[in-house]
Design a protein around this motif. Structure first.
Motif, PDB file in Angstrom:
ATOM      1  N   PHE A 256       0.781  -1.157  -0.139  1.00 14.22           N
ATOM      2  CA  PHE A 256      -0.015   0.041  -0.212  1.00 14.22           C
ATOM      3  C   PHE A 256       0.895   1.147   0.087  1.00 14.22           C
ATOM      4  O   PHE A 256       1.960   1.409   0.518  1.00 14.22           O
ATOM      5  CB  PHE A 256      -0.717   0.201   1.071  1.00 14.22           C
ATOM      6  N   HIS A 257       0.370   2.275  -0.614  1.00 15.73           N
ATOM      7  CA  HIS A 257       1.116   3.533  -0.556  1.00 15.73           C
ATOM      8  C   HIS A 257       0.764   4.234   0.913  1.00 15.73           C
ATOM      9  O   HIS A 257      -0.204   4.155   1.424  1.00 15.73           O
ATOM     10  CB  HIS A 257       0.172   4.555  -1.453  1.00 15.73           C
ATOM     11  N   PRO A 258       1.654   4.921   1.518  1.00 18.57           N
ATOM     12  CA  PRO A 258       1.729   5.414   2.666  1.00 18.57           C
ATOM     13  C   PRO A 258       0.392   6.423   2.811  1.00 18.57           C
ATOM     14  O   PRO A 258      -0.307   6.611   3.938  1.00 18.57           O
ATOM     15  CB  PRO A 258       2.928   6.192   3.055  1.00 18.57           C
TER      16      PRO A 258
ATOM     17  N   LEU B 183      -2.764   4.382   3.616  1.00 15.07           N
ATOM     18  CA  LEU B 183      -2.487   4.053   5.077  1.00 15.07           C
ATOM     19  C   LEU B 183      -3.007   4.999   5.814  1.00 15.07           C
ATOM     20  O   LEU B 183      -3.624   4.879   7.071  1.00 15.07           O
ATOM     21  CB  LEU B 183      -0.968   3.347   5.503  1.00 15.07           C
ATOM     22  N   LEU B 184      -2.672   6.360   5.629  1.00 15.27           N
ATOM     23  CA  LEU B 184      -3.328   7.353   6.587  1.00 15.27           C
ATOM     24  C   LEU B 184      -4.668   7.670   6.404  1.00 15.27           C
ATOM     25  O   LEU B 184      -5.060   7.945   7.371  1.00 15.27           O
ATOM     26  CB  LEU B 184      -2.342   8.727   6.073  1.00 15.27           C
ATOM     27  N   ARG B 185      -5.256   7.182   5.142  1.00 16.25           N
ATOM     28  CA  ARG B 185      -6.493   7.391   5.114  1.00 16.25           C
ATOM     29  C   ARG B 185      -7.454   5.934   5.833  1.00 16.25           C
ATOM     30  O   ARG B 185      -8.572   6.284   6.135  1.00 16.25           O
ATOM     31  CB  ARG B 185      -7.042   7.762   3.614  1.00 16.25           C
ATOM     32  N   ASN B 186      -6.822   5.010   5.576  1.00 19.78           N
ATOM     33  CA  ASN B 186      -7.278   3.820   5.956  1.00 19.78           C
ATOM     34  C   ASN B 186      -6.218   2.924   6.965  1.00 19.78           C
ATOM     35  O   ASN B 186      -5.636   2.097   6.904  1.00 19.78           O
ATOM     36  CB  ASN B 186      -7.550   2.887   4.861  1.00 19.78           C
TER      37      ASN B 186
ATOM     38  N   ASP C  69      -1.691  -4.910   7.416  1.00 16.82           N
ATOM     39  CA  ASP C  69      -1.368  -5.776   6.369  1.00 16.82           C
ATOM     40  C   ASP C  69      -0.259  -5.214   5.590  1.00 16.82           C
ATOM     41  O   ASP C  69       0.489  -6.059   5.477  1.00 16.82           O
ATOM     42  CB  ASP C  69      -2.614  -5.578   5.252  1.00 16.82           C
ATOM     43  N   ALA C  70       0.152  -3.901   5.883  1.00 17.18           N
ATOM     44  CA  ALA C  70       1.176  -3.259   5.350  1.00 17.18           C
ATOM     45  C   ALA C  70       2.442  -3.918   6.124  1.00 17.18           C
ATOM     46  O   ALA C  70       3.613  -4.171   5.700  1.00 17.18           O
ATOM     47  CB  ALA C  70       1.128  -1.869   5.321  1.00 17.18           C
TER      48      ALA C  70
END
Length: 223
Positions: free
Chosen positions: A193-195, A198-201, A207-208
């Motif tokens: 995932f893009h960081p 990950l900040l939004r989710n 998982d990351a």
């Protein structure tokens, strides 16, 4: 003829192609040329080429190009899709909250300093409209391919769906692909995932984390 003049000429040739003219063969992976012009075999000179690039419309709206950062002899290379507003302002890659999170992912899980990895984008300029960037990516990623050729990483980590899609020309769902170990041009490719995602989710951070553990295992296997 100066490099700036060459790139302006190349921009005009790109326009001619868009209206039906054909004037060169398609670009192949890790080509030493970008639409007919040799790319330098030196990262500093390549950076200068990027700074003087006029291949697409993004060159008109950018404040700064965003080339890369990190160890030019890194075993692992992180590839994202495009710079954001803060990167465009500073000319630096992965700054702000996304940069802080990426640093934590690298340093807290891989147990290496961020400076030990190499980080680059598919696009070197901030896009205005992010909904469709295929044309810009197809032009700009020749710079990335040259970076890969010169850095010679053993492992590539793509951050987010777009980075994987533009790098490989495969349109897939990142949720189905993340964490997989893929053989790519004699390198190991692992998507995650893009960081910013990950900040939004935040629920996807676990998982990351699992993906980063797999990356760590791959990295340790090289020693």
């Amino acid at each position: 003829m100066t490099k700036s003049t060459k790139y302006k000429l190349l921009h005009h040739l790109k326009f001619l192609k868009s209206i039906g003219y054909s004037y060169h063969e398609p670009i192949t992976f890790i080509s030493n040329e970008i639409n007919g012009f040799n790319l330098p075999n030196n990262l500093e000179l390549l950076k200068n080429s990027v700074e003087n690039c006029y291949l697409c419309e993004l060159s008109k709206s950018r404040k700064n190009t965003v080339f890369a950062s990190g160890n030019i002899n890194a075993k692992i290379m992180f590839i994202s899709d495009f710079p954001g507003s803060l990167e465009d302002e500073t000319g630096k890659i992965f700054v702000g909250k996304t940069g802080e999170l990426l640093t934590k992912m690298i340093e807290n899980v891989l147990n290496i300093k961020r400076e030990e990895v190499y980080i680059a984008n598919i696009l070197k300029c901030k896009p205005i409209n992010t909904s469709s960037l295929s044309n810009e990516a197809n032009l700009c990623k020749s710079y990335l391919f040259k970076q890969i050729e010169l850095v010679k990483p053993k492992i590539i980590v793509t951050l987010g769906e777009n980075a994987y899609k533009y790098l490989t020309n495969e349109d897939v769902n990142i949720n189905m692909l993340r964490g997989q170990t893929i053989n790519y041009k004699d390198m190991v490719l692992i998507p995650t995932f893009h960081p910013s995602f990950l900040l939004r989710n935040p629920s996807s951070k676990k998982d990351a984390y699992v993906d980063m553990l797999k990356i760590k295992n791959q990295l340790e296997s090289l020693n």
